[in-house]
Scaffold this motif. Sequence first.
Motif, PDB file in Angstrom:
ATOM      1  N   LYS A   3       0.845  -1.182   0.000  1.00 33.40           N
ATOM      2  CA  LYS A   3       0.000   0.000   0.000  1.00 33.40           C
ATOM      3  C   LYS A   3       0.890   1.245   0.000  1.00 33.40           C
ATOM      4  N   VAL A   4       0.441   2.276  -0.680  1.00 34.61           N
ATOM      5  CA  VAL A   4       1.193   3.524  -0.751  1.00 34.61           C
ATOM      6  C   VAL A   4       0.227   4.683  -0.545  1.00 34.61           C
ATOM      7  N   TYR A   5       0.762   5.819  -0.133  1.00 34.07           N
ATOM      8  CA  TYR A   5      -0.058   7.011  -0.002  1.00 34.07           C
ATOM      9  C   TYR A   5      -0.071   7.746  -1.335  1.00 34.07           C
ATOM     10  N   ILE A   6      -1.269   8.040  -1.824  1.00 34.64           N
ATOM     11  CA  ILE A   6      -1.377   8.761  -3.093  1.00 34.64           C
ATOM     12  C   ILE A   6      -1.033  10.237  -2.899  1.00 34.64           C
ATOM     13  N   ASN A   7      -1.160  10.700  -1.668  1.00 34.17           N
ATOM     14  CA  ASN A   7      -0.816  12.065  -1.300  1.00 34.17           C
ATOM     15  C   ASN A   7      -0.296  12.018   0.133  1.00 34.17           C
ATOM     16  N   GLU A   8       0.494  13.001   0.529  1.00 35.47           N
ATOM     17  CA  GLU A   8       1.069  12.964   1.868  1.00 35.47           C
ATOM     18  C   GLU A   8       0.010  12.950   2.966  1.00 35.47           C
ATOM     19  N   TYR A   9      -1.211  13.382   2.655  1.00 37.55           N
ATOM     20  CA  TYR A   9      -2.292  13.367   3.624  1.00 37.55           C
ATOM     21  C   TYR A   9      -3.250  12.196   3.415  1.00 37.55           C
ATOM     22  N   GLY A  10      -3.006  11.379   2.401  1.00 41.26           N
ATOM     23  CA  GLY A  10      -3.861  10.234   2.141  1.00 41.26           C
ATOM     24  C   GLY A  10      -4.556  10.373   0.794  1.00 41.26           C
ATOM     25  N   SER A 169      -6.222  24.602  -8.564  1.00 39.90           N
ATOM     26  CA  SER A 169      -5.587  24.526  -7.237  1.00 39.90           C
ATOM     27  C   SER A 169      -5.623  25.861  -6.511  1.00 39.90           C
ATOM     28  N   ALA A 170      -5.510  26.939  -7.264  1.00 42.86           N
ATOM     29  CA  ALA A 170      -5.471  28.272  -6.657  1.00 42.86           C
ATOM     30  C   ALA A 170      -6.757  28.615  -5.927  1.00 42.86           C
ATOM     31  N   SER A 171      -7.859  27.938  -6.269  1.00 42.26           N
ATOM     32  CA  SER A 171      -9.147  28.224  -5.640  1.00 42.26           C
ATOM     33  C   SER A 171      -9.557  27.157  -4.633  1.00 42.26           C
ATOM     34  N   LEU A 172      -8.681  26.200  -4.385  1.00 42.51           N
ATOM     35  CA  LEU A 172      -8.985  25.122  -3.450  1.00 42.51           C
ATOM     36  C   LEU A 172      -8.147  25.252  -2.187  1.00 42.51           C
ATOM     37  N   SER A 173      -8.751  24.930  -1.061  1.00 47.45           N
ATOM     38  CA  SER A 173      -7.989  24.883   0.184  1.00 47.45           C
ATOM     39  C   SER A 173      -7.445  23.486   0.441  1.00 47.45           C
ATOM     40  N   GLN A 174      -7.874  22.534  -0.389  1.00 44.64           N
ATOM     41  CA  GLN A 174      -7.403  21.152  -0.299  1.00 44.64           C
ATOM     42  C   GLN A 174      -6.576  20.833  -1.537  1.00 44.64           C
ATOM     43  N   PRO A 175      -5.559  19.970  -1.416  1.00 49.92           N
ATOM     44  CA  PRO A 175      -4.722  19.657  -2.574  1.00 49.92           C
ATOM     45  C   PRO A 175      -5.440  18.780  -3.602  1.00 49.92           C
ATOM     46  N   ILE A 176      -5.074  18.928  -4.848  1.00 53.67           N
ATOM     47  CA  ILE A 176      -5.478  17.978  -5.892  1.00 53.67           C
ATOM     48  C   ILE A 176      -4.523  16.802  -5.757  1.00 53.67           C
ATOM     49  N   ILE A 177      -5.060  15.629  -5.434  1.00 51.54           N
ATOM     50  CA  ILE A 177      -4.175  14.541  -5.027  1.00 51.54           C
ATOM     51  C   ILE A 177      -3.654  13.689  -6.174  1.00 51.54           C
ATOM     52  N   THR A 178      -4.237  13.821  -7.367  1.00 56.33           N
ATOM     53  CA  THR A 178      -3.732  13.012  -8.477  1.00 56.33           C
ATOM     54  C   THR A 178      -4.154  13.617  -9.806  1.00 56.33           C
ATOM     55  N   ASN A 179      -3.423  13.255 -10.843  1.00 54.10           N
ATOM     56  CA  ASN A 179      -3.809  13.551 -12.218  1.00 54.10           C
ATOM     57  C   ASN A 179      -3.742  12.241 -12.981  1.00 54.10           C
ATOM     58  N   HIS A 180      -4.830  11.879 -13.641  1.00 60.68           N
ATOM     59  CA  HIS A 180      -4.831  10.688 -14.492  1.00 60.68           C
ATOM     60  C   HIS A 180      -4.086  11.030 -15.778  1.00 60.68           C
ATOM     61  N   LEU A 181      -3.016  10.300 -16.044  1.00 58.88           N
ATOM     62  CA  LEU A 181      -2.171  10.575 -17.199  1.00 58.88           C
ATOM     63  C   LEU A 181      -2.045   9.332 -18.053  1.00 58.88           C
ATOM     64  N   PHE A 198       4.580  18.262 -11.967  1.00 58.23           N
ATOM     65  CA  PHE A 198       3.702  19.151 -11.197  1.00 58.23           C
ATOM     66  C   PHE A 198       2.940  18.378 -10.132  1.00 58.23           C
ATOM     67  N   ILE A 199       2.457  17.185 -10.463  1.00 58.05           N
ATOM     68  CA  ILE A 199       1.735  16.404  -9.452  1.00 58.05           C
ATOM     69  C   ILE A 199       2.703  15.948  -8.375  1.00 58.05           C
ATOM     70  N   ARG A 200       3.955  15.701  -8.713  1.00 60.29           N
ATOM     71  CA  ARG A 200       4.957  15.374  -7.698  1.00 60.29           C
ATOM     72  C   ARG A 200       5.247  16.582  -6.804  1.00 60.29           C
ATOM     73  N   GLU A 201       5.215  17.753  -7.382  1.00 59.73           N
ATOM     74  CA  GLU A 201       5.428  18.973  -6.609  1.00 59.73           C
ATOM     75  C   GLU A 201       4.372  19.123  -5.522  1.00 59.73           C
ATOM     76  N   GLN A 202       3.194  18.559  -5.780  1.00 60.88           N
ATOM     77  CA  GLN A 202       2.107  18.602  -4.805  1.00 60.88           C
ATOM     78  C   GLN A 202       2.202  17.454  -3.798  1.00 60.88           C
ATOM     79  N   HIS A 203       3.341  16.743  -3.816  1.00 61.57           N
ATOM     80  CA  HIS A 203       3.563  15.587  -2.928  1.00 61.57           C
ATOM     81  C   HIS A 203       2.495  14.519  -3.149  1.00 61.57           C
ATOM     82  N   SER A 204       2.169  14.311  -4.411  1.00 55.66           N
ATOM     83  CA  SER A 204       1.133  13.352  -4.779  1.00 55.66           C
ATOM     84  C   SER A 204       1.666  12.395  -5.843  1.00 55.66           C
ATOM     85  N   ARG A 205       0.843  11.433  -6.199  1.00 53.94           N
ATOM     86  CA  ARG A 205       1.192  10.442  -7.219  1.00 53.94           C
ATOM     87  C   ARG A 205       0.234  10.558  -8.406  1.00 53.94           C
ATOM     88  N   ALA A 206       0.777  10.385  -9.586  1.00 48.60           N
ATOM     89  CA  ALA A 206      -0.051  10.314 -10.782  1.00 48.60           C
ATOM     90  C   ALA A 206      -0.602   8.905 -10.931  1.00 48.60           C
TER      91      ALA A 206
END
Length: 292
Positions: A3-10, A169-181, A198-206
């Motif tokens: 199991k892995v975290y898709i984002n640092e917060y889950g 993202s600029a209008s969200l208080s929560q991170p976008i946790i993934t981008n389907h690529l 960019f999705i890695r910059e958000q500490h997330s996984r594509a």
Amino acid sequence: MKKVYINEYGPRVSAAVYGFWRWTEEDLNDTGRFEDVVLFTRELGIDTYDLSSGVGGHELENQFGKLIESGVLRQSELILSTKVGVREYSGAYGSGTYYDLSPQNITKSVEQSLKRLKRDKIEIVILEHFDFLSNIEETASALLKLQRSGKISYIGVSNFNVFQQRLLSASLSQPIITNHLELNLLCTDALHDGRFDFIREQHSRAMAFSPLADGRILLGEDPKAVRLRTALIEIGKKYEANVEQVAVAWLDKLGALPIIGSKEKRRIQNAATAHAFELSQEDWYFLYNAAI
């Protein structure tokens, strides 16, 4: 399966995701086969599923909901993502699809998905395409209201470029946790146009769909596919793995989550077990160079 975290917060998800984009309405009407394949993926340790409310005329979510309602699947053990934003039109001028990220459509789509899935919450809602006509602040507001009401947990996107994702993202208080690529050894555009970074910059996984390039890696007869397959076979000998496993392990080494789309158990198992070994850096670049 690890199991892995898709984002640092889950959330914490299985290392491989199962998706249904190749399932037709006819496939979904074969309820015995559908249940058999879903339970097989659970046996492999997959607990994360990429759904789409539009697949098979919403029949996918209906069928999944029936498995949840019957107790065949336990809600507490599942991470579900579903998509919103794509609609269909038809008329004298023809038919096709268009994109609608209006608050009304997002809210209605999520509520309908919840009803079909027999759930109170969807873990990840994916905005499937960027809507050029949307008021992005209103779109973000609708998503945040759904989060605060407990109807969705996380937000993701699909087919967004870096600027579109940054705008939302600029209008969200929560991170976008993934981008389907679309990402595989024969399609590495996302590594070069900034989307993956960019999705890695958000500490997330594509999430990477078409990990085997729609079968081209396995069966393609063009020179590039043949050259890559030869390299995959060579590397596979070192790890005692087949072509499919090595191709998916290449994504795993990169930190992407492969979305498995096959309906065949053997191929599902090959892709789902690719995380059992890790390619060396040298081998990863050997394969990358073989596909250039």
